[in-house]
Motif scaffolding. Sequence first.
Motif, PDB file in Angstrom:
ATOM      1  N   MET A  58     -37.976  -9.851  28.578  1.00 42.74           N
ATOM      2  CA  MET A  58     -36.780 -10.641  28.279  1.00 42.74           C
ATOM      3  C   MET A  58     -36.626 -10.787  26.770  1.00 42.74           C
ATOM      4  O   MET A  58     -37.622 -10.836  26.036  1.00 42.74           O
ATOM      5  N   PRO A  59     -35.376 -10.878  26.258  1.00 41.28           N
ATOM      6  CA  PRO A  59     -35.178 -11.112  24.825  1.00 41.28           C
ATOM      7  C   PRO A  59     -35.734 -12.462  24.414  1.00 41.28           C
ATOM      8  O   PRO A  59     -35.762 -13.412  25.215  1.00 41.28           O
ATOM      9  N   PRO A  81     -37.253 -18.998  24.685  1.00 38.41           N
ATOM     10  CA  PRO A  81     -37.777 -19.453  23.390  1.00 38.41           C
ATOM     11  C   PRO A  81     -39.074 -20.223  23.477  1.00 38.41           C
ATOM     12  O   PRO A  81     -39.794 -20.354  22.494  1.00 38.41           O
ATOM     13  N   LEU A  82     -39.406 -20.748  24.646  1.00 38.71           N
ATOM     14  CA  LEU A  82     -40.632 -21.545  24.772  1.00 38.71           C
ATOM     15  C   LEU A  82     -41.734 -20.798  25.531  1.00 38.71           C
ATOM     16  O   LEU A  82     -42.667 -21.413  26.033  1.00 38.71           O
ATOM     17  N   ALA A  83     -41.604 -19.495  25.646  1.00 43.39           N
ATOM     18  CA  ALA A  83     -42.626 -18.728  26.372  1.00 43.39           C
ATOM     19  C   ALA A  83     -43.973 -18.835  25.676  1.00 43.39           C
ATOM     20  O   ALA A  83     -44.060 -18.839  24.459  1.00 43.39           O
ATOM     21  N   LEU A 139     -44.426 -32.615  33.394  1.00 37.71           N
ATOM     22  CA  LEU A 139     -45.224 -31.751  32.525  1.00 37.71           C
ATOM     23  C   LEU A 139     -44.441 -31.379  31.267  1.00 37.71           C
ATOM     24  O   LEU A 139     -43.223 -31.538  31.201  1.00 37.71           O
ATOM     25  N   ASP A 140     -45.170 -30.855  30.299  1.00 39.03           N
ATOM     26  CA  ASP A 140     -44.547 -30.420  29.059  1.00 39.03           C
ATOM     27  C   ASP A 140     -43.441 -29.393  29.327  1.00 39.03           C
ATOM     28  O   ASP A 140     -43.524 -28.599  30.255  1.00 39.03           O
ATOM     29  N   ASP A 141     -42.401 -29.413  28.475  1.00 35.72           N
ATOM     30  CA  ASP A 141     -41.253 -28.522  28.633  1.00 35.72           C
ATOM     31  C   ASP A 141     -41.649 -27.049  28.646  1.00 35.72           C
ATOM     32  O   ASP A 141     -40.958 -26.216  29.225  1.00 35.72           O
ATOM     33  N   LYS A 181     -39.498 -22.080  29.816  1.00 35.13           N
ATOM     34  CA  LYS A 181     -38.060 -22.195  29.588  1.00 35.13           C
ATOM     35  C   LYS A 181     -37.774 -23.557  28.952  1.00 35.13           C
ATOM     36  O   LYS A 181     -38.634 -24.447  28.975  1.00 35.13           O
ATOM     37  N   THR A 182     -36.599 -23.721  28.413  1.00 33.93           N
ATOM     38  CA  THR A 182     -36.289 -24.966  27.722  1.00 33.93           C
ATOM     39  C   THR A 182     -35.078 -25.666  28.316  1.00 33.93           C
ATOM     40  O   THR A 182     -34.079 -25.025  28.658  1.00 33.93           O
TER      41      THR A 182
END
Length: 218
Positions: free
Chosen positions: A144-145, A150-152, A187-189, A194-195
């Motif tokens: 994925m781009p 963005p949170l991977a 749990l944490d984001d 994902k965000t």
Amino acid sequence: MKKAKLLIAATFSMLAISAVQAQEDSREALSSFSYFEAQGGVQMTSTNAPMDKLITPTAALSFGHYFTPVVGARLHVNAWQAKSGFKATEQYYKWKYVTPSLDLMLNLSNIFSKKSSHALNVILLGGVGLNYAWDNDELKALNMPADAIPLAWKDNRLSHNLRAGLRLETNQAKPVGLSLEINANSLDDRFNSKTNDADDLMVAAMLGLSFRFGQKKA
């Protein structure tokens, strides 16, 4: 997610208030005991994808102790698989996790009933702990781009865990018991890579088999 946080916060408040009231309740009931329990069931981590695509197996082991007929605590370790995905492309990925938590338990049946034992006990629980996730290779294989995830995380991810739940449990005076538990975990984001600018929510439903020992009569 904000509603989930409010629910968990409300559960903690109710646990604290009920624990104080329970210490002031002088009615005779079942006394202290300890137990081991094994649980198995399913869990789902919320995201913008069909719910039936997100269900994965889960399992747990715990050791608990009731200090009074009402107030107990347990060390609970839940683990196996979690799943997320992208609805638009119908791509899904799984990873592994383990969540150790320390939970406070309140036997609502003993709070609101004068009977000393119950065929079915209703138990409110709330707890805090940690979550460790790893093996995110399926997401990396999707290519994925970067702006889509963005949170991977790559190798592993450590985050907090806040829990609230409800249990139905058979007669606690018996040496062997059955339970049905539904709990929600905040749990944490970054848990699902994902965000949405809020904590991720994991909901689990499990059946349990417990072995109780050390029962003491009031």
